[in-house]
Design a protein around this motif. Sequence first.
Motif, PDB file in Angstrom:
ATOM      1  N   ASP A 380       0.824  -1.222   0.000  1.00 33.90           N
ATOM      2  CA  ASP A 380       0.000   0.000   0.000  1.00 33.90           C
ATOM      3  C   ASP A 380       0.853   1.265   0.000  1.00 33.90           C
ATOM      4  N   GLY A 381       1.949   1.221  -0.737  1.00 30.57           N
ATOM      5  CA  GLY A 381       2.795   2.395  -0.841  1.00 30.57           C
ATOM      6  C   GLY A 381       3.679   2.634   0.369  1.00 30.57           C
ATOM      7  N   ARG A 382       3.733   1.677   1.288  1.00 31.93           N
ATOM      8  CA  ARG A 382       4.531   1.825   2.498  1.00 31.93           C
ATOM      9  C   ARG A 382       5.541   0.694   2.604  1.00 31.93           C
ATOM     10  N   LEU A 383       6.541   0.924   3.429  1.00 35.30           N
ATOM     11  CA  LEU A 383       7.528  -0.105   3.725  1.00 35.30           C
ATOM     12  C   LEU A 383       7.401  -0.526   5.180  1.00 35.30           C
ATOM     13  N   TYR A 384       7.497  -1.819   5.421  1.00 37.30           N
ATOM     14  CA  TYR A 384       7.433  -2.377   6.772  1.00 37.30           C
ATOM     15  C   TYR A 384       8.640  -3.270   6.998  1.00 37.30           C
ATOM     16  N   VAL A 385       9.155  -3.259   8.227  1.00 33.78           N
ATOM     17  CA  VAL A 385      10.163  -4.248   8.624  1.00 33.78           C
ATOM     18  C   VAL A 385       9.380  -5.498   9.005  1.00 33.78           C
ATOM     19  N   ARG A 410      12.622   4.917  11.254  1.00 35.20           N
ATOM     20  CA  ARG A 410      11.396   5.713  11.177  1.00 35.20           C
ATOM     21  C   ARG A 410      11.261   6.554   9.901  1.00 35.20           C
ATOM     22  N   PRO A 411      12.350   7.088   9.339  1.00 34.75           N
ATOM     23  CA  PRO A 411      12.159   7.898   8.126  1.00 34.75           C
ATOM     24  C   PRO A 411      11.574   7.127   6.949  1.00 34.75           C
ATOM     25  N   TRP A 412      11.750   5.811   6.925  1.00 32.00           N
ATOM     26  CA  TRP A 412      11.265   5.069   5.759  1.00 32.00           C
ATOM     27  C   TRP A 412      10.273   3.965   6.100  1.00 32.00           C
ATOM     28  N   ALA A 413      10.208   3.516   7.342  1.00 34.70           N
ATOM     29  CA  ALA A 413       9.362   2.366   7.694  1.00 34.70           C
ATOM     30  C   ALA A 413       8.103   2.805   8.424  1.00 34.70           C
ATOM     31  N   THR A 414       7.051   2.032   8.248  1.00 31.39           N
ATOM     32  CA  THR A 414       5.805   2.185   8.993  1.00 31.39           C
ATOM     33  C   THR A 414       5.754   1.095  10.051  1.00 31.39           C
ATOM     34  N   ALA A 415       5.400   1.473  11.267  1.00 35.52           N
ATOM     35  CA  ALA A 415       5.363   0.500  12.366  1.00 35.52           C
ATOM     36  C   ALA A 415       4.114  -0.359  12.296  1.00 35.52           C
ATOM     37  N   GLY A 416       4.241  -1.616  12.699  1.00 35.88           N
ATOM     38  CA  GLY A 416       3.075  -2.468  12.870  1.00 35.88           C
ATOM     39  C   GLY A 416       2.350  -2.111  14.153  1.00 35.88           C
ATOM     40  N   ASP A 417       1.229  -2.775  14.396  1.00 37.99           N
ATOM     41  CA  ASP A 417       0.455  -2.429  15.590  1.00 37.99           C
ATOM     42  C   ASP A 417      -0.177  -3.645  16.267  1.00 37.99           C
TER      43      ASP A 417
END
Length: 557
Positions: A380-385, A410-417
């Motif tokens: 969805d246009g995001r990067l995740y570890v 944080r500058p490039w990754a989106t955190a999971g939840d």
Amino acid sequence: MTKRRFRAAAVQTLARLGDLDHNIAIARAYVEDAVRQQAELIVFPECMDTGYLFDSPAHCRDLAETVPDGRFVSALAQMAREHGVYIASGITEWDAAKSKIFNSGVMFGRNGEVACHYHKQFLATHDQNWFEFGERGCPVVDTDLGRIGLLICFDGRIPEIFRSMAMQGAEVIVDMANFFAMDQADMWGPARAYENGVWLVAATKSGYERSIYYPGGSMIVDPRGRVLSKVPYDTHGLAIADVDPALAGDKSIYAANDKIADRRPDTYGILAAPYEATPVYRIADKPLIPSQSTAKVAAVQMHVAADTSADDVFDMMDHTAKLGVKVITLPEYAFCTSWLPNAAVARALAAQTPAHALRAAAIARRYGSLIALPGVEAADGRLYVTTLLIGPDGGEIGRYRKTHLTAEERPWATAGDTYPVFETPFGRIGVMSGYDAVFPETSRCLGVAAADIILWPAALREPFERELLAVPRAEDNRVAIVLSNRVDCAYPGGSVVIPPNGFPHWDINVVAPRSLKMGAVMPKHIDLALCRQKLMIPKVDMFANRLTQTYAPLVAA
């Protein structure tokens, strides 16, 4: 209030069962010695007024004191007033209003007033023979020495109690203890101080009381987990050190992260849920078939580097699975030459992830294994570890998106939840990635969610992540921990599998010396029945005995 340095003293001695006069005399002698050495906070062990191993509940009731007018507590109040110091001690308390006996801690201020009053929450087997579970929550009080919280012995084995006090701004934690085992002092005390960034002043007994041997371990630990002063085992005396409460305001870790500010309380809700509403409760009495209840797992210390390629990583995975390993874990960013990728490198790695997953799936199918594949996911246009779990049929069992990100991610990754736990042929498996493990909430959420095995792909940056946190993450939750670390990160190597009951010796460097070898494989058979059995000792369940109604600070925004 301006913070200033002060001197603290932790007393290591032995109370005499039922002899108040003797115990008061001991306390007076140590207070005078500590004051002579300019201590302003003096801490005594658990149940210092009465001793601990009573004949019966009736015997305990006969000896128990009221607060604040019992003989022992009145004597401590008088000593605090006389010397103008703070004195904390564990006591056996009779609460007449509740008609209950509590294993309590009380701290007197400079004027002899009760500054803090605490009930032990996490009761050991012996405690439950005569004491009630605590009803005073996790109190923290303001003093001219700083913000101080009290806890008692086994309370330190439950990370939520320490953490709840830290979240209320505690700078100094006072532990009044009867340590039965050396690891409680040598590992758990420093671990709790380190993970919360607070001072610990712990006083315990030394010697024999009926059937119990107290080795000792009284100590003062700084907010970085370093032991500044400790009384030798099997001796009596004082641990003395200067405490600077301002140091507890520095929660920094790594180059630009913070152990408190980086928490994700919005994701920790399960920690405050009643035990009966949790997955770990639902599986507690679920039977297992012994012949189908072992899993051979391995941490594979292999990743792409200047002299190793993705082909080398897959070859090592293939060799490991060929030897019968059924759960394989690689280090963080295993297919990247950098243990700390930037945005451009992360995007390139994400583009390779689908192909890597296909190659891993072929190995998983060939040997009927499960492979944890840490990398970067584009969605969805995001990067995740993300760590992909690929099952023995080659299909995806699930994926975990890293929840606690480093400043560099944080500058490039989106955190999971979320902290998913996956049902697999080899047990219930969860994942924590890299920095996640610094937060005790991560492994506790997975433990409450009934994980048997927690996979920890890592790129460690500080020695204490392995030396102080790894074993408690296993034993706190009675789960197996599979730590797979890189060999090029700030604290390289040391991949290890930790069983749910830990090791025979508290020092992980003694029982599992750190290997720096690229390609090292650390295998171990894990008994899932041992992972499901959450009792540390009889009647002491690491989840059922939690007083979740006191954990509001953990989930507060």
